[in-house]
Design a protein around this motif. Structure first.
Motif, mmCIF file in Angstrom:
data_model
loop_
_atom_site.group_PDB
_atom_site.id
_atom_site.type_symbol
_atom_site.label_atom_id
_atom_site.label_comp_id
_atom_site.label_asym_id
_atom_site.label_seq_id
_atom_site.Cartn_x
_atom_site.Cartn_y
_atom_site.Cartn_z
ATOM 1 N N GLU A 232 0.808 -1.204 0.137
ATOM 2 C CA GLU A 232 -0.012 0.050 0.001
ATOM 3 C C GLU A 232 0.879 1.489 -0.158
ATOM 4 O O GLU A 232 1.772 1.242 0.735
ATOM 5 C CB GLU A 232 -0.690 0.019 1.236
ATOM 6 C CG GLU A 232 -1.948 1.013 1.202
ATOM 7 C CD GLU A 232 -2.789 1.136 2.285
ATOM 8 O OE1 GLU A 232 -3.734 1.826 2.423
ATOM 9 O OE2 GLU A 232 -2.683 0.401 3.221
ATOM 10 N N LEU A 233 0.791 2.103 -0.827
ATOM 11 C CA LEU A 233 1.573 3.200 -1.151
ATOM 12 C C LEU A 233 1.233 4.643 -0.488
ATOM 13 O O LEU A 233 -0.392 4.874 -0.775
ATOM 14 C CB LEU A 233 1.956 3.415 -2.752
ATOM 15 C CG LEU A 233 2.562 2.353 -3.292
ATOM 16 C CD1 LEU A 233 2.810 2.645 -4.798
ATOM 17 C CD2 LEU A 233 3.772 1.690 -2.540
ATOM 18 N N SER A 234 1.670 5.324 0.031
ATOM 19 C CA SER A 234 1.486 6.831 0.654
ATOM 20 C C SER A 234 1.356 7.672 -0.802
ATOM 21 O O SER A 234 1.876 7.295 -1.875
ATOM 22 C CB SER A 234 2.489 7.115 1.572
ATOM 23 O OG SER A 234 3.840 7.379 0.855
ATOM 24 N N SER A 235 0.773 8.774 -0.604
ATOM 25 C CA SER A 235 0.625 9.856 -1.568
ATOM 26 C C SER A 235 2.021 10.362 -1.984
ATOM 27 O O SER A 235 2.340 10.478 -3.078
ATOM 28 C CB SER A 235 -0.289 10.786 -0.987
ATOM 29 O OG SER A 235 0.362 11.396 -0.082
ATOM 30 N N PHE A 236 3.055 10.444 -1.010
ATOM 31 C CA PHE A 236 4.421 10.745 -1.108
ATOM 32 C C PHE A 236 5.218 10.123 -1.929
ATOM 33 O O PHE A 236 5.740 10.297 -3.103
ATOM 34 C CB PHE A 236 5.168 10.915 0.119
ATOM 35 C CG PHE A 236 6.571 11.418 -0.100
ATOM 36 C CD1 PHE A 236 6.816 12.710 -0.651
ATOM 37 C CD2 PHE A 236 7.440 10.261 0.490
ATOM 38 C CE1 PHE A 236 8.199 13.128 -0.917
ATOM 39 C CE2 PHE A 236 8.891 11.051 0.248
ATOM 40 C CZ PHE A 236 9.240 12.313 -0.411
#
Length: 264
Positions: free
Chosen positions: A107-111
């Motif tokens: 799962e990826l952060s927006s950054f």
């Protein structure tokens, strides 16, 4: 009308030794299926829009919007994208970052999504001490800290289990019981249950629910209505399908994709 070309013919990631190289792939311009292949570099597949299903090792992986699947270098894999999929392929040099030795979804952060998207703009042969080189190092450091998700479907190489799993993947609305499958495969229901758990690590019921979740995420991401997806998976009602989805994902399909859209 322009003939589609295979996404893997567009760029050979092993031509460069740079630690990380990113390329954007729009499947409105490429074939939706990428056949089994391997490369020296590891590959992280990030979904911007739509969805892609990857087969790697003994597992099938679903990659919904704003998540990604990590495939270590040397692992044979293939991919099937929804017609509207827009992806980023991030190719990573072996040893450049401490990512798992086996496939996984992250799962990826927006950054992280932003810096991977920024790396797409850089050439494949940037100097290590350049701005692109520093951007690549930050990208890999951040990527290594992203949490894993459970979007894989174990598929054993055991002949009986493999045949059964492939049949269900091809026809996910099949509601045959484990006992009915066992009879077709000349096994007792108890033996079939034990074999299934041994080979996949899941009970048959849990595995089929995971299959339905994988297919649902892919189809909903391609824009199909919930009613159509529920019917294609053999659910007697939309409410029954939504209950399954909410139990597995913590939100209804509408809430889930609304949240993912807001993360863009």
């Amino acid at each position: 009308m322009k003939n589609p070309v295979s996404a893997i013919s567009v760029y050979d990631p092993d031509l460069t030794s740079c630690p990380a190289v990113a390329r954007k792939i729009d499947f409105t311009e490429h074939e939706a299926e990428v056949p089994v292949h391997t490369h020296r570099k590891g590959q992280f597949i990030l979904t911007l829009y739509g969805a892609v299903t990857c087969t790697a090792g003994d597992d099938i992986w679903i990659v919904p919007p704003n998540s990604g699947v990590w495939i270590p270098g040397g692992v044979p894999h293939s991919a099937k994208a929804t017609w509207n999929a827009r992806l980023i392929y991030l190719f990573i040099e072996p040893g450049a970052v401490a990512l798992p030795a086996q496939c996984c979804t992250l799962e990826l952060s927006s950054f992280v999504r932003e810096i991977i998207g920024r790396l797409v703009q850089e050439s494949a042969d940037y100097p290590r001490d350049s701005h692109a080189g520093r951007l690549a190092r930050v990208t890999l450091d951040e990527l290594a800290g992203m949490p894993q998700q459970n979007f894989n479907l174990p598929v054993s190489s055991h002949p009986k289990v493999h045949a059964m799993a492939q049949a269900l993947v091809s026809q996910p609305d099949d509601r045959s019981t484990l006992g009915e499958w066992a009879k077709r495969l000349a096994l007792s229901e108890r033996s079939m249950s034990r074999l299934w758990i041994k080979e996949t690590g899941l009970t048959f019921g849990r595995w089929r629910q995971q299959l339905h979740l994988v297919v649902a995420l892919r189809e909903l991401a391609s824009g199909k209505p919930v009613q159509n997806v529920a019917g294609a998976l053999g659910y007697e009602s939309v409410n029954a399908f939504i209950t399954m989805f909410k139990k597995a994902m913590g939100s209804t399909p509408a809430q889930y994709f609304s949240q993912r859209k807001n993360m863009l």
